[in-house]
Design a protein around this motif. Structure first.
Motif, PDB file in Angstrom:
ATOM      1  N   VAL A 321      66.648  11.194 116.758  1.00 20.18           N
ATOM      2  CA  VAL A 321      66.541  12.624 117.058  1.00 20.18           C
ATOM      3  C   VAL A 321      65.808  12.710 118.394  1.00 20.18           C
ATOM      4  N   TYR A 322      66.503  13.172 119.409  1.00 21.17           N
ATOM      5  CA  TYR A 322      65.966  13.130 120.761  1.00 21.17           C
ATOM      6  C   TYR A 322      65.051  14.310 121.049  1.00 21.17           C
ATOM      7  N   ASN A 323      64.088  14.063 121.937  1.00 17.22           N
ATOM      8  CA  ASN A 323      63.139  15.122 122.270  1.00 17.22           C
ATOM      9  C   ASN A 323      63.298  15.543 123.742  1.00 17.22           C
ATOM     10  N   PHE A 324      62.420  16.438 124.168  1.00 14.79           N
ATOM     11  CA  PHE A 324      62.526  16.924 125.547  1.00 14.79           C
ATOM     12  C   PHE A 324      62.264  15.802 126.553  1.00 14.79           C
ATOM     13  N   GLU A 325      61.313  14.925 126.234  1.00 16.34           N
ATOM     14  CA  GLU A 325      60.999  13.822 127.150  1.00 16.34           C
ATOM     15  C   GLU A 325      62.260  12.998 127.438  1.00 16.34           C
ATOM     16  N   ASP A 326      63.106  12.829 126.432  1.00 17.85           N
ATOM     17  CA  ASP A 326      64.329  12.034 126.604  1.00 17.85           C
ATOM     18  C   ASP A 326      65.325  12.706 127.566  1.00 17.85           C
ATOM     19  N   VAL A 327      65.238  14.024 127.695  1.00 22.20           N
ATOM     20  CA  VAL A 327      66.089  14.730 128.673  1.00 22.20           C
ATOM     21  C   VAL A 327      65.779  14.193 130.071  1.00 22.20           C
ATOM     22  N   LEU A 328      64.465  14.018 130.336  1.00 17.79           N
ATOM     23  CA  LEU A 328      64.042  13.544 131.661  1.00 17.79           C
ATOM     24  C   LEU A 328      64.515  12.111 131.870  1.00 17.79           C
ATOM     25  N   GLN A 329      64.421  11.313 130.817  1.00 20.62           N
ATOM     26  CA  GLN A 329      64.840   9.918 130.933  1.00 20.62           C
ATOM     27  C   GLN A 329      66.353   9.813 131.166  1.00 20.62           C
ATOM     28  N   VAL A 330      67.125  10.551 130.378  1.00 20.02           N
ATOM     29  CA  VAL A 330      68.588  10.506 130.528  1.00 20.02           C
ATOM     30  C   VAL A 330      68.999  11.069 131.891  1.00 20.02           C
ATOM     31  N   GLY A 331      68.311  12.111 132.336  1.00 21.39           N
ATOM     32  CA  GLY A 331      68.577  12.643 133.679  1.00 21.39           C
ATOM     33  C   GLY A 331      68.336  11.571 134.734  1.00 21.39           C
ATOM     34  N   GLY A 332      67.250  10.800 134.573  1.00 16.23           N
ATOM     35  CA  GLY A 332      66.926   9.731 135.524  1.00 16.23           C
ATOM     36  C   GLY A 332      67.940   8.589 135.484  1.00 16.23           C
ATOM     37  N   ILE A 333      68.410   8.254 134.292  1.00 15.23           N
ATOM     38  CA  ILE A 333      69.424   7.184 134.171  1.00 15.23           C
ATOM     39  C   ILE A 333      70.706   7.619 134.888  1.00 15.23           C
ATOM     40  N   LEU A 334      71.114   8.858 134.652  1.00 15.65           N
ATOM     41  CA  LEU A 334      72.347   9.352 135.292  1.00 15.65           C
ATOM     42  C   LEU A 334      72.185   9.410 136.809  1.00 15.65           C
ATOM     43  N   ASN A 335      70.995   9.788 137.263  1.00 15.98           N
ATOM     44  CA  ASN A 335      70.748   9.777 138.718  1.00 15.98           C
ATOM     45  C   ASN A 335      70.919   8.367 139.274  1.00 15.98           C
ATOM     46  N   GLY A 364      79.191  17.966 105.824  1.00 17.20           N
ATOM     47  CA  GLY A 364      79.513  19.262 105.229  1.00 17.20           C
ATOM     48  C   GLY A 364      78.847  20.432 105.942  1.00 17.20           C
ATOM     49  N   GLY A 365      78.030  20.169 106.941  1.00 20.84           N
ATOM     50  CA  GLY A 365      77.263  21.231 107.608  1.00 20.84           C
ATOM     51  C   GLY A 365      77.610  21.347 109.079  1.00 20.84           C
ATOM     52  N   PRO A 366      76.661  21.873 109.859  1.00 25.98           N
ATOM     53  CA  PRO A 366      76.958  22.139 111.278  1.00 25.98           C
ATOM     54  C   PRO A 366      76.926  20.903 112.171  1.00 25.98           C
ATOM     55  N   ALA A 367      77.394  21.102 113.389  1.00 30.28           N
ATOM     56  CA  ALA A 367      77.254  20.107 114.459  1.00 30.28           C
ATOM     57  C   ALA A 367      76.480  20.799 115.575  1.00 30.28           C
ATOM     58  N   TRP A 368      75.628  20.062 116.273  1.00 30.13           N
ATOM     59  CA  TRP A 368      74.857  20.685 117.346  1.00 30.13           C
ATOM     60  C   TRP A 368      74.591  19.709 118.481  1.00 30.13           C
ATOM     61  N   ARG A 369      74.094  20.273 119.597  1.00 33.55           N
ATOM     62  CA  ARG A 369      73.773  19.482 120.790  1.00 33.55           C
ATOM     63  C   ARG A 369      72.350  18.972 120.679  1.00 33.55           C
ATOM     64  N   GLN A 370      72.190  17.651 120.757  1.00 37.51           N
ATOM     65  CA  GLN A 370      70.838  17.121 120.882  1.00 37.51           C
ATOM     66  C   GLN A 370      70.336  17.436 122.297  1.00 37.51           C
ATOM     67  N   THR A 371      69.052  17.235 122.514  1.00 37.63           N
ATOM     68  CA  THR A 371      68.463  17.577 123.833  1.00 37.63           C
ATOM     69  C   THR A 371      69.175  16.852 124.979  1.00 37.63           C
ATOM     70  N   ILE A 372      69.535  15.582 124.758  1.00 42.19           N
ATOM     71  CA  ILE A 372      70.099  14.768 125.850  1.00 42.19           C
ATOM     72  C   ILE A 372      71.542  15.150 126.182  1.00 42.19           C
ATOM     73  N   TYR A 373      72.116  16.018 125.367  1.00 40.49           N
ATOM     74  CA  TYR A 373      73.484  16.477 125.650  1.00 40.49           C
ATOM     75  C   TYR A 373      73.547  17.107 127.053  1.00 40.49           C
ATOM     76  N   TYR A 374      72.483  17.865 127.386  1.00 41.92           N
ATOM     77  CA  TYR A 374      72.568  18.716 128.577  1.00 41.92           C
ATOM     78  C   TYR A 374      72.622  17.959 129.904  1.00 41.92           C
ATOM     79  N   PRO A 375      71.731  16.984 130.145  1.00 36.74           N
ATOM     80  CA  PRO A 375      71.869  16.279 131.437  1.00 36.74           C
ATOM     81  C   PRO A 375      73.215  15.574 131.571  1.00 36.74           C
ATOM     82  N   LEU A 376      73.746  15.088 130.462  1.00 39.84           N
ATOM     83  CA  LEU A 376      75.061  14.444 130.521  1.00 39.84           C
ATOM     84  C   LEU A 376      76.150  15.472 130.824  1.00 39.84           C
TER      85      LEU A 376
END
Ligand code: AHR
Length: 502
Positions: A321-335, A364-376
């Motif tokens: 389960v990804y957190n906000f900090e991981d957004v920064l990391q994934v953004g950096g990897i993509l950069n 049987g339930g919903p699907a959603w975007r984890q935090t790291i979805y956005y930089p990708l």
């Protein structure tokens, strides 16, 4: 604090291969069963594929999807996944100690790819099997008809060939954990012979051979040198993998790990050049970074599941389960990938759904975007075109991991067709905003189209089924063009996208 950048229209790294924004689905945990496929789910289509997941995947616009593994592929019989579903064998998957019912196989996966607007990138088993199974698999998939394997595909209901162009020759064969692990020489020879046989069928295939599973492997980078010495002429790409973790709970050290990724790419680039010179070759093979992501949040839960030794169906494995900090990391990897797109032609986030993934589901339930979805999402949407060779002057920091880590982590992509210039930026500073001053040269008049940022006061904030948008992008900011310069305030610990029309 101020950070300066110069972006010149003519100073480029490379035209980016769209497959830099590829993805990966393995028969592992709930990636396939309960992830992309859940017959009986309210959103399931006529083939049992979850439409809610398909919609999220389509929005990501991922150009290729690697399948079926991963470690799974190294003991996989591809024939188990074809023919009438009721006759398919139930097997033990030795990689993930799971029961595999084979209700999805290559034909269904290719159907799913069509629905998801992506192209299959198939891996052959060079662990427990070899050249013969690989060439039969290829003939089953790609030959139109009139032979044993192609007619079998037709009999199974797929009259047209799948025409899969991109193939991985095994997975992480340097890893002692791999079923059928090999020495670099053994693997290099096998990869070369398998590639030659596959090219005997279709010389235009694109073939990926295994590099290192990560840059801490004892055999790195000799592995690359030996493997490529054996198969340089028959390969198109060498595969690299790397996962990131913040077990020490040290944000600055964690974010500095993208620098290690950059060195990994530089070193393997050097090995490619070395073997190329040795072979007197005109061809420069590329890097396929076909597994990358943050992976550590689920380690303890996985240990407990595996320790039970129950061989379950589709268990909750690797469900980070990804957190906000991981957004920064994934953004950096993509950069990093954008800045090194001269070498890295293909990259696949590992993985796509549920298993260390940007998309999460409940059975049987919903699907959603984890935090790291956005930089990708932003990189895939706006990071197509030409990567610019920026000149960056940023304040830096030292940490246990690295020295001289720039607080400003930035990449820029010029889309000539759309007259668009996009900056992807992470401010790694814990407390201070960065005043960005980016001089634009050779672009003519520029206007800010949009500024988007992702920020949260709590680095541990996550998106869950009950709060699916706790961490999400926000539009707006003070980005403006003044005297041919882009100026903007980048908040501390923030991910930012600034789009210009030029
Ligand atoms: O993506 C999870 C696993 O990580 C893959 O199966 C393997 O290739 C790697 O070690």
């Amino acid at each position: 604090m101020q950070a300066k950048v110069v972006a010149h229209r003519d100073f480029s790294v490379s035209k980016i291969d769209d497959r830099l924004y590829g993805s990966f689905l393995e028969h592992l945990g709930r990636a396939i069963y309960g992830g992309i496929y859940e017959p009986g789910h309210p959103s399931a289509d006529e083939d049992g594929f979850r439409r809610d997941v398909l919609d999220l995947v389509k929005d990501l616009n991922t150009p290729c999807c690697r399948y079926p593994g991963g470690n799974f592929v190294s003991a996989y019989n591809w024939e188990d996944g074809i023919g009438p579903r009721s006759e398919r064998p139930v097997r033990l998957d030795l990689a993930w100690r799971t029961r595999e019912r084979n209700q999805i196989g290559v034909n269904e996966f290719v159907d799913w790819c069509k629905k998801a607007n992506t192209a299959p990138m198939l891996a052959v088993n060079l662990g427990s099997r070899g050249l013969d199974a690989a060439r039969n698999f290829l003939e089953y998939c790609n030959h139109p008809g009139g032979t044993y394997w192609s007619d079998l595909r037709r009999k199974h209901g797929w009259a047209s060939p799948h025409d899969v162009k991109l193939w991985c020759l095994g997975n992480e064969m340097d890893g002692p954990w791999q079923v059928g692990h090999k020495s670099a020489y053994e693997y290099g020879r096998l990869a070369d012979e398998t590639a030659k046989a596959m090219r005997g069928f279709d010389p235009s295939l694109e073939l990926v051979v295994c590099g290192s599973s990560h840059s801490d492997m004892k055999t790195y980078p000799d592995w690359e040198a030996t493997v490529l010495t054996e198969c340089y002429d028959s390969a198109d790409y060498i595969s690299l993998h790397m996962y990131f973790a913040n077990r020490e709970r040290d944000t600055l050290g964690y974010l500095a790990k993208a620098e290690k990724l950059d060195r990994y790419i530089t070193t393997v680039g050097g090995v490619i050049d070395y073997v190329k010179a040795k072979k007197r070759s005109k061809k420069t093979i590329g890097i396929s970074f076909d597994e990358w992501n943050v992976w550590y949040h689920s380690n303890q839960q996985d240990k407990e599941i595996l320790a039970r030794n129950e061989w379950p169906d589709a268990p909750h494995l690797l469900e980070d389960v990804y957190n906000f900090e991981d957004v920064l990391q994934v953004g950096g990897i993509l950069n990093t990938f954008i800045r090194r797109s001269d070498r890295v032609r293909i990259a696949c986030i590992a993985q796509l759904v549920n298993v260390i993934a940007p998309i999460m589901t409940q059975d049987g339930g919903p699907a959603w975007r984890q935090t790291i979805y956005y930089p990708l999402y932003f990189a895939s949407k706006y990071g197509r075109g030409t990567a610019l060779r920026l000149v960056v002057d940023s304040p830096t920091y030292d940490c246990d991991e690295e020295n001289d880590v720039p607080y400003l982590d930035v990449s820029a992509v010029h889309d000539e067709e759309a007259n668009a210039l996009s900056f992807f930026i992470v401010n790694r500073h814990m407390t201070d905003a960065l005043d960005l001053d980016a001089r634009l040269e050779g672009f003519g008049a520029a206007h800010v189209v949009e500024q988007v940022s992702i920020r949260h006061d709590d680095l541990n904030a996550t998106n869950t089924a009950s709060e699916p948008e706790k961490v999400a992008p926000v539009r707006g900011g003070d980005a403006k063009i003044e005297d041919g310069r882009l100026r903007a305030t980048l908040k501390p610990l923030s991910y930012n996208l600034i789009r210009l029309s030029v």
